[in-house]
Design an enzyme around this catalytic site. Structure first.
Site, short mmCIF file in Angstrom:
data_model
loop_
_atom_site.label_atom_id
_atom_site.label_comp_id
_atom_site.label_asym_id
_atom_site.label_seq_id
_atom_site.Cartn_x
_atom_site.Cartn_y
_atom_site.Cartn_z
N GLN A 115 0.86 -1.17 0.00
CA GLN A 115 0.00 0.00 0.00
C GLN A 115 0.90 1.24 0.00
O GLN A 115 2.01 1.22 0.55
CB GLN A 115 -0.92 0.04 1.23
CG GLN A 115 -2.03 -1.00 1.20
CD GLN A 115 -3.18 -0.55 0.33
OE1 GLN A 115 -3.02 -0.42 -0.88
NE2 GLN A 115 -4.34 -0.35 0.93
N SER A 116 0.45 2.34 -0.60
CA SER A 116 1.33 3.48 -0.83
C SER A 116 1.65 4.28 0.42
O SER A 116 2.68 4.96 0.48
CB SER A 116 0.71 4.42 -1.88
OG SER A 116 0.59 3.74 -3.11
N SER A 117 0.80 4.26 1.41
CA SER A 117 1.03 5.06 2.61
C SER A 117 0.43 4.34 3.81
O SER A 117 -0.43 3.46 3.68
CB SER A 117 0.42 6.45 2.46
OG SER A 117 -0.99 6.37 2.36
N GLN A 145 -3.30 4.67 4.00
CA GLN A 145 -4.05 3.70 3.20
C GLN A 145 -4.09 2.34 3.87
O GLN A 145 -5.08 1.61 3.76
CB GLN A 145 -3.42 3.59 1.81
CG GLN A 145 -3.56 4.82 0.94
CD GLN A 145 -2.94 4.63 -0.41
OE1 GLN A 145 -2.42 3.57 -0.72
NE2 GLN A 145 -2.98 5.67 -1.23
#
Length: 693
Positions: A24-26, A29
Site C-alpha cells: 500500500q502506498s502510505s 491507506q
C-alpha cells in the site's frame, strides 16, 4: 495472452515457489483502505488453485506504507527481484501492476528477469508469461499505464494545491510564532513569551545586523528561544532551548514573518545517488507571493532590507559583496573600499608589521578570476587616519544628538531585556505551580509516583530561585548602567567626540558602524600619492590625497641627517662615542631603539663611511708595531711610553686600540749607572705647547 491459464503453468513452475507481493502506498491507506489489503492477501487462494501448496506460497508485505514510485528503500521488492533472478520463483502474484511498481525502469527490469528465468506473473486479470512476446507487450503497456496513472494523480493533487495557493487559502505548516485561528486565518501566537522572543530577535538584528550578534546577545543574557516539535513524540508542543545562527537565518529568510503568503520557495531535486533533496528557489521564481496576506512581526520593506543585508554578509567576490557587515579587525573601511582601476571591491588583509597587525586594502578579483596580478595593494593605516579626520570634522557638531540617541537606545534595550526576563520568570512560576498541583493530587500511599512528582516540584522550585536571583542581579546592573552618573558620563563624552572616537577601549567592530552610516563607498587610486574619493550617503562627495606609504626598505633606511652627523662625529669619536652622542641628541633607529656601537658600525658600513681607523691612517698615524720598528724597541715599551704621556696617541676602538703620531724631534740619551749600557735608549722630547692625549 492465451485463455487457457493452465497451459502456461508447467511442472517446472510448480517445482518452484510462489511469491505474493503486497503493498500500500502510505500508512494512511494501510489503516483506512483495508479492503484493498484484503484483496491482495486473497491472491494466495489463486496460487493454491493453480497447484501451489499453501506452505510454498510466500507473502512479502514488508513494503506496506511505501510508495511504488521507486525501488529505493523497498526491501520487499528488492527481495522479490532477487528471488526471480536466482530462479527460486515459479510465479509472482500481485493485485495489479501498480502494486509491484509505478516506475517503468523497475517494472521492465522485473519483466526481463522473469523472461530469462521463465517465471510467470499473475494479476487480477490473468496469468502472463514474459517469455512470450504478446504477454511481454501487454505487461509493458500495463506498466506504462501504471506510471501514467501516478503522473495523472500527482498532477491532479498538485493542480488543486496550486489553485488553492493562488488564493492564499492553502494551509501550510506555519513557523513558530504564527498559528491558525479557528476561522482559518493566520494570527500571532497568543503565548506572550513566544511573541516577545521573536520581537526581540528582529529588534536585535535591526540594531546589530550580523546574525551571530543576535545569538551572542541571547546567550549573554541567558535567554531561551522557542521551537515547535514537528514530528515524533510531543508533536506540536513548544520546546525552549538555546538559539544558534542557523535558526536565526532560517527565521530572517522566512517571508511568513513579514505577513506574506508564499508557495514554491523550494523544489525537490535529485542528488548523484538519486536521493531526493530540497533546493532553494530564487524569489523571482516563486509560484505564489501574496504580500499582506496576514499579520506579521515585520513589514515587507524591512524583510527585503534584511535579505540585502544577509546577502552582503556572505563572503565572496563581486559587486553584491560590497558593503559587508562590520567584522573583527582594525580595517576601518572593511567592505566599503572600491578599486579605482577595475571597479571591483577591495578586500582587507592583515600583515604583522613592527609587532602589530596592519590592515592592507587589496584588489584580488583579477588575480582570483583571471590568474593575473592584483590591481593594487594599499596600506590602510594612512587611509583610515584620513577618513577618521574627515569623520571627526563631519560628525563633531552632531555628537551630542548622537550620544542622546545612543542613551535612548540603551534604555530601550534594557527595557526589552527586563520584559523578556519577566516572561521567563512567569513561565517558571507557572511550571512550578503546575508541578505542585500534580504532587498534591497524587495518592500519598503511591510513594513511587509521589517521590517522582516531589522531585520534579523541587527541581522546578530550584530553577525558579536561580532565575529570580539572576533577574535581581541583572536589574541592579541595569540600574547602574542608566544611573545619573552614567548619564552624566555619556553627555560629558559627547562634548568631545574625538575622545570617544579615539578611545582604545571601543571595539573595532563598533567603531566601523559609524562610517557605514555616513559613507557609501571609498575609491582608492594608487600612484605617486594615494587618491581617496569618498562618496557619502545622499550623494555628496569629497576627495583627499595622502602620501603613498613607504616601502619597508625606505622605512628601515637611516635618515640622511643622521648619516651626515655620524660622518662628522667619526672625525673625533669612536663608534661607541658616536652612539653615546646620538643618544644624547635623542636620535633612534627605524625601530625606535637607541644606538649602540654595533648599530653605528652597521650604518657606517652600509653608507661606506671611512672608519675612525681609516681616517687616522690617512693622516699618517702609525701603529705600535710600526713605531717600535722605527725606534728599535718592543711594542710593550711603545705602549708604556704612550701611557706615560711620552708619545701622542689617538684611540680608534677600545681603550687598548690606538694609533701614534709620527716622531718629530728625537733626543738620544745614553744609559748611565754602575755598568755600561748594552744598547742606547731613545726618549722623545715633546714639542713645546703640545701635550699627550
Amino acid at each position: 495472452m492465451s485463455t487457457d491459464l493452465y497451459q502456461k503453468v508447467t511442472p517446472d513452475h510448480l517445482r518452484r515457489d510462489a511469491f505474493l507481493y503486497v503493498r500500500q502506498s502510505s500508512l494512511r491507506q494501510v489503516f483506512e483502505n483495508t479492503e484493498s489489503t484484503k484483496r491482495q492477501y486473497a491472491l494466495r487462494e489463486r496460487a493454491v488453485t493453480l497447484g501451489w501448496p499453501i506452505e510454498r506460497v510466500h507473502v512479502i508485505d514488508s513494503d506496506l506504507g511505501l510508495s511504488g514510485a521507486s525501488a529505493e528503500h523497498r526491501d520487499g521488492f528488492q527481495q522479490l527481484v532477487s528471488e526471480v533472478a536466482i530462479g527460486h520463483a515459479g510465479i509472482v502474484l500481485g493485485l495489479e501492476v501498480s502494486r509491484l511498481a509505478r516506475n517503468n525502469a523497475d517494472w521492465h527490469r522485473l519483466i526481463e528477469l522473469a523472461a530469462l528465468t521463465h517465471t510467470l506473473i499473475l494479476d487480477e486479470d490473468g496469468v502472463y508469461d514474459p517469455a512470450y512476446f504478446n504477454d511481454r507487450l501487454l505487461l509493458g503497456l500495463k506498466g506504462t499505464m501504471s506510471e501514467a496513472e501516478l503522473h495523472v494523480l500527482n498532477a491532479r493533487l498538485q493542480g488543486g494545491m496550486r489553485n488553492k495557493a493562488r488564493r492564499g487559502e492553502l494551509e501550510l505548516p506555519l513557523p513558530i510564532g504564527l498559528v491558525y485561528h479557528p476561522n482559518g486565518s493566520v494570527v500571532l501566537d497568543p503565548d506572550q513569551q513566544i511573541h516577545a522572543s521573536l520581537r526581540l530577535l528582529f529588534d536585535t538584528y535591526r540594531q546589530t545586523h550580523p546574525a551571530s550578534m543576535v545569538v551572542r546577545r541571547f546567550r549573554r543574557e541567558g535567554w531561551v528561544f522557542p521551537q515547535r516539535i514537528r514530528r515524533g513524540i510531543g508533536k506540536g508542543e513548544v520546546q525552549w532551548g538555546g538559539l544558534n545562527t542557523s535558526r536565526v537565518l532560517q527565521i530572517l529568510h522566512n517571508p511568513r514573518y513579514a505577513g506574506a503568503f508564499v508557495y514554491g520557495r523550494t523544489r525537490i531535486g535529485r542528488k548523484a545517488d538519486l536521493t531526493g533533496t530540497q533546493l532553494k528557489v530564487a524569489q523571482s521564481d516563486w509560484q505564489v507571493l501574496i504580500r499582506g496576506a496576514h499579520v506579521g512581526y515585520i513589514d515587507w520593506d524591512e524583510f527585503e532590507r534584511n535579505q540585502v543585508t544577509l546577502r552582503q554578509s556572505a563572503n565572496g567576490f563581486g559587486s553584491l559583496a560590497r558593503g559587508t557587515v562590520p567584522r573583527e579587525g582594525d580595517g576601518l573601511l572593511q567592505g566599503r573600499v572600491i578599486c579605482g582601476l577595475c571597479g571591483n571591491r577591495m578586500r582587507v588583509r592583515y600583515q604583522k608589521v613592527g609587532g602589530r597587525l596592519e590592515p592592507y586594502y587589496v584588489c584580488h578579483d583579477v588575480a582570483a578570476h583571471d590568474a593575473g596580478k592584483p590591481c593594487q595593494s594599499v596600506r590602510g593605516r594612512a587611509i583610515d587616519d584620513a577618513i577618521s579626520a574627515l569623520l571627526l570634522q563631519t560628525v563633531g557638531p552632531a555628537a551630542i544628538e548622537v550620544a542622546l540617541a545612543v542613551e535612548d537606545e540603551i534604555a530601550g534595550r534594557i527595557e526589552q531585556a527586563n520584559s523578556m526576563r519577566m516572561k521567563q520568570l512567569e513561565r517558571a512560576r507557572y511550571e512550578a505551580e503546575l508541578a505542585r498541583r500534580r504532587y498534591m493530587n497524587v495518592d500519598p500511599a503511591n510513594r513511587m509516583v509521589a517521590d517522582t512528582l516531589e522531585a520534579d516540584w523541587n527541581d522546578r522550585l530550584r530553577r525558579l530561585d536561580v532565575l529570580q536571583q539572576e533577574h535581581e542581579r541583572q536589574r541592579q546592573s541595569d540600574q547602574d548602567l542608566l544611573g545619573d552618573e552614567a548619564r552624566a558620563r555619556i553627555r560629558a563624552l559627547a562634548d568631545d567626540f574625538a575622545v570617544v572616537w579615539n578611545d582604545r577601549r571601543i571595539e573595532s567592530i563598533e567603531r566601523k558602524r559609524m562610517p557605514r552610516l555616513l559613507i557609501e563607498d571609498v575609491t582608492l587610486v594608487k600612484s605617486d600619492k594615494v587618491s581617496i574619493h569618498v562618496r557619502f550617503r545622499g550623494g555628496r562627495t569629497t576627495s583627499l590625497a595622502v602620501d603613498k606609504p613607504r616601502s619597508m626598505a625606505l622605512v628601515r633606511k637611516t635618515q640622511p641627517a643622521v648619516v651626515t652627523l655620524i660622518d662628522g662625529l667619526l672625525e673625533t669619536c669612536t663608534d661607541q662615542q658616536v652612539a653615546t652622542r646620538l643618544n644624547e641628541l635623542g636620535y633612534t633607529n627605524w625601530q625606535h631603539q637607541i644606538f649602540t656601537a654595533r648599530k653605528v658600525a652597521l650604518v657606517r658600513t652600509t653608507y661606506e663611511l671611512p672608519s675612525r681607523f681609516e681616517r687616522l691612517r690617512s693622516r699618517g698615524l702609525l701603529t705600535g708595531a710600526e713605531l717600535a720598528m722605527q725606534l728599535e724597541v718592543s711594542q710593550t715599551t711603545i705602549h708604556q711610553w704612550g701611557r706615560q704621556g711620552l708619545l701622542r696617541w689617538h684611540v680608534y676602538g677600545h681603550d687598548h686600540r690606538c694609533l701614534y703620531e709620527p716622531l718629530g724631534n728625537v733626543v738620544i740619551v745614553r744609559g748611565t749607572g754602575g755598568r755600561k749600557a748594552t744598547r742606547p735608549t731613545f726618549i722623545v722630547a715633546p714639542t713645546p705647547g703640545q701635550g699627550a692625549m
